[in-house]
Every structure is written in C-alpha cells, then in structure tokens.
Design a protein around this motif. Structure first.
Motif, PDB file in Angstrom:
ATOM      1  N   GLN A  42     -26.761  -2.711  38.547  1.00  0.00           N
ATOM      2  CA  GLN A  42     -25.656  -3.512  38.026  1.00  0.00           C
ATOM      3  C   GLN A  42     -25.338  -3.123  36.583  1.00  0.00           C
ATOM      4  OE1 GLN A  42     -26.257  -7.825  37.783  1.00  0.00           O
ATOM      5  NE2 GLN A  42     -24.180  -8.131  38.547  1.00  0.00           N
TER       6      GLN A  42
ATOM      7  N   ASP B 286     -10.426  -3.344  39.264  1.00  0.00           N
ATOM      8  CA  ASP B 286     -10.590  -4.532  40.091  1.00  0.00           C
ATOM      9  C   ASP B 286      -9.363  -4.764  40.975  1.00  0.00           C
ATOM     10  OD1 ASP B 286     -13.083  -4.954  39.040  1.00  0.00           O
ATOM     11  OD2 ASP B 286     -12.473  -6.571  37.686  1.00  0.00           O
TER      12      ASP B 286
ATOM     13  N   LYS C 226     -14.942   0.275  42.956  1.00  0.00           N
ATOM     14  CA  LYS C 226     -16.238  -0.070  42.385  1.00  0.00           C
ATOM     15  C   LYS C 226     -16.659   0.904  41.286  1.00  0.00           C
ATOM     16  CE  LYS C 226     -16.739  -3.487  45.263  1.00  0.00           C
ATOM     17  NZ  LYS C 226     -16.569  -4.884  44.774  1.00  0.00           N
TER      18      LYS C 226
ATOM     19  N   LYS D  24     -17.679   2.577  38.053  1.00  0.00           N
ATOM     20  CA  LYS D  24     -18.276   1.998  36.856  1.00  0.00           C
ATOM     21  C   LYS D  24     -17.580   2.523  35.592  1.00  0.00           C
ATOM     22  CE  LYS D  24     -22.904   0.974  38.638  1.00  0.00           C
ATOM     23  NZ  LYS D  24     -22.854  -0.454  38.270  1.00  0.00           N
TER      24      LYS D  24
END
Length: 239
Positions: A8, A171, A176, A178
């Motif tokens: 995460q 988003d 996804k 990063k």
C-alpha cells in the motif's frame, strides 16, 4: 527482471544519497530495512546541469543488490541510454515526459530490453491531456518534487498540486497506477505528498539517510508517517 513487491505504501532508496565509496555495504544495510527497491538517478548534464550516476556504477551495484533497481534517466534522447542501463542491471527504467517525442515507442524499447517502463515528470510539469493513456502503460508514475540531480533542495509546492491532480485522474479512470514522490521526502513533507495521492516515497538525505540512525529506523519512521497521513486522509481530517 526483479519485480518490486507491491504494498500500500512503498519506500525506495535514492542511490545518489548513499555512501558511494562503500556502496556494497550501503546496499546491504539498506536491504535490511523495509525499502522496496533502489532508485538510481542518471542525469545527462543537459536535462539538469550536473552529471550523475553511470551505467558502470549500476553494473557494480547490481552484483551487490538483491532488490529491484529503478534507473531514472533524467536525460534527453533516453533511447540512447535504455539498453546500456538495462544491460547493467536495471529492472525498471524511468523516462521523462518532457524528453520523449513518442512515449509509447520508448516504453516498447524498455520492454524489449527486459525492463518495465516508468513515466517521469519534472517538478514543474503538470499532467497533460495524454496522462491517463500513458499512465495505463506503467506500474507507477515518478513525480519529481525537486529538480533532478542535486540533494538538499526544498520541495516545490506546485508539485504537490500536480500529484493531487494525477491521483484524481487515475481514480476517475479506474487505474491502480501508483505515484512515486521524489525529492525532499521526510517527516515534514510525507503527510503532504501522501494526502495528495503519492504511495511510493523516495528517501534521500533528508528522510532515509540520517546521521545517528540506521536506514532501517529511518525507513520505519517514513512508513509510519505515511500510514498516519493515509489514515487522516481516509478519516477526512487534517486536510
């Protein structure tokens, strides 16, 4: 190629801020911490007015490092350097939006060389109209928050706004991908970039390599600061 374990929140170690005279020992010390990969800066003297880290140094470092290495080519005509850094041992190669005429072609060259492409932006460059399309091609975006090549700079506030906009675009597109924040990342600035949307933190002289502390201690403190900031963002507090 080695692949970074996805978490995460991730921390990368800036090689240009390590003790290059004892690089093998410095690599092993860093790998005893919770860093996810090494960030290896190359600057060509034109993209910014300095020259740092050659493919020869990367080749020697590769022999000592077990973790993945991201070669950040802060260079014009990155096509000239991709194969050199791939052969030297890079696993990821970051190339600059500002330095490419055809990013998709460059990404394909990186893949053919056996590496994964990363898309980089200068601190002063906002995401353009093609951002989402390009971001879909890479595992993460490298967003500089200072100018490349010189340690000790202060974070540029405009870069934080760019990170926030990048995260909104990602988003909205359901991606996804990063965002890696690189430059003056420390206890004071981590909350700013994490709340803006960064989830990879490149640690250097102000956050990861501090006198009187081990890299493991510093990395742990960086991750704790990031987790606190992420929790605050989720709660909607301290925005």
């Amino acid at each position: 190629m080695r692949q970074a374990e996805e978490k995460q929140i991730m921390v990368s170690a800036s090689v240009s801020c390590m003790d290059l005279c004892r690089l093998g020992e410095a690599v092993k010390e860093a790998e005893q911490s919770d860093i996810s990969f090494f960030h290896f800066d190359m600057v060509d003297g034109r993209f910014n007015k300095c020259f740092i880290l050659s493919e020869t140094l990367l080749e020697h470092m590769r022999k000592a490092a077990d973790l993945p290495i991201e070669a950040h080519l802060a260079a014009y005509e990155p096509e000239c350097y991709i194969d050199l850094y791939a052969r030297a041992g890079a696993d990821y190669i970051a190339v600059h939006y500002e330095a490419m005429e055809d990013p998709f072609k460059v990404f394909e060259q990186i893949r053919k060389a056996g590496c994964k492409p990363v898309l980089a932006y200068k601190a002063s460059t906002p995401p353009g109209g093609d951002f989402v399309q390009l971001a879909a091609e890479v595992p993460w975006i490298l967003k500089l928050t200072v100018n490349p090549g010189f340690s000790g700079q202060k974070m540029q506030e405009g870069a934080i706004k760019h990170i926030r906009r990048m995260r909104e675009l990602l988003d909205d597109a359901g991606l996804k991908t990063k965002i890696q924040a690189d430059g003056n990342i420390n206890q004071e600035t981590i909350p700013k970039v994490v709340k803006a949307g960064a989830d990879i933190l490149t640690g250097g002289t102000s956050g990861l390599f501090l006198q009187g502390k081990t890299v493991k201690q510093c990395c742990g403190e960086m991750l704790e600061a990031a987790e606190r900031a992420k929790g605050e963002s989720t709660d909607g507090t301290n925005e």
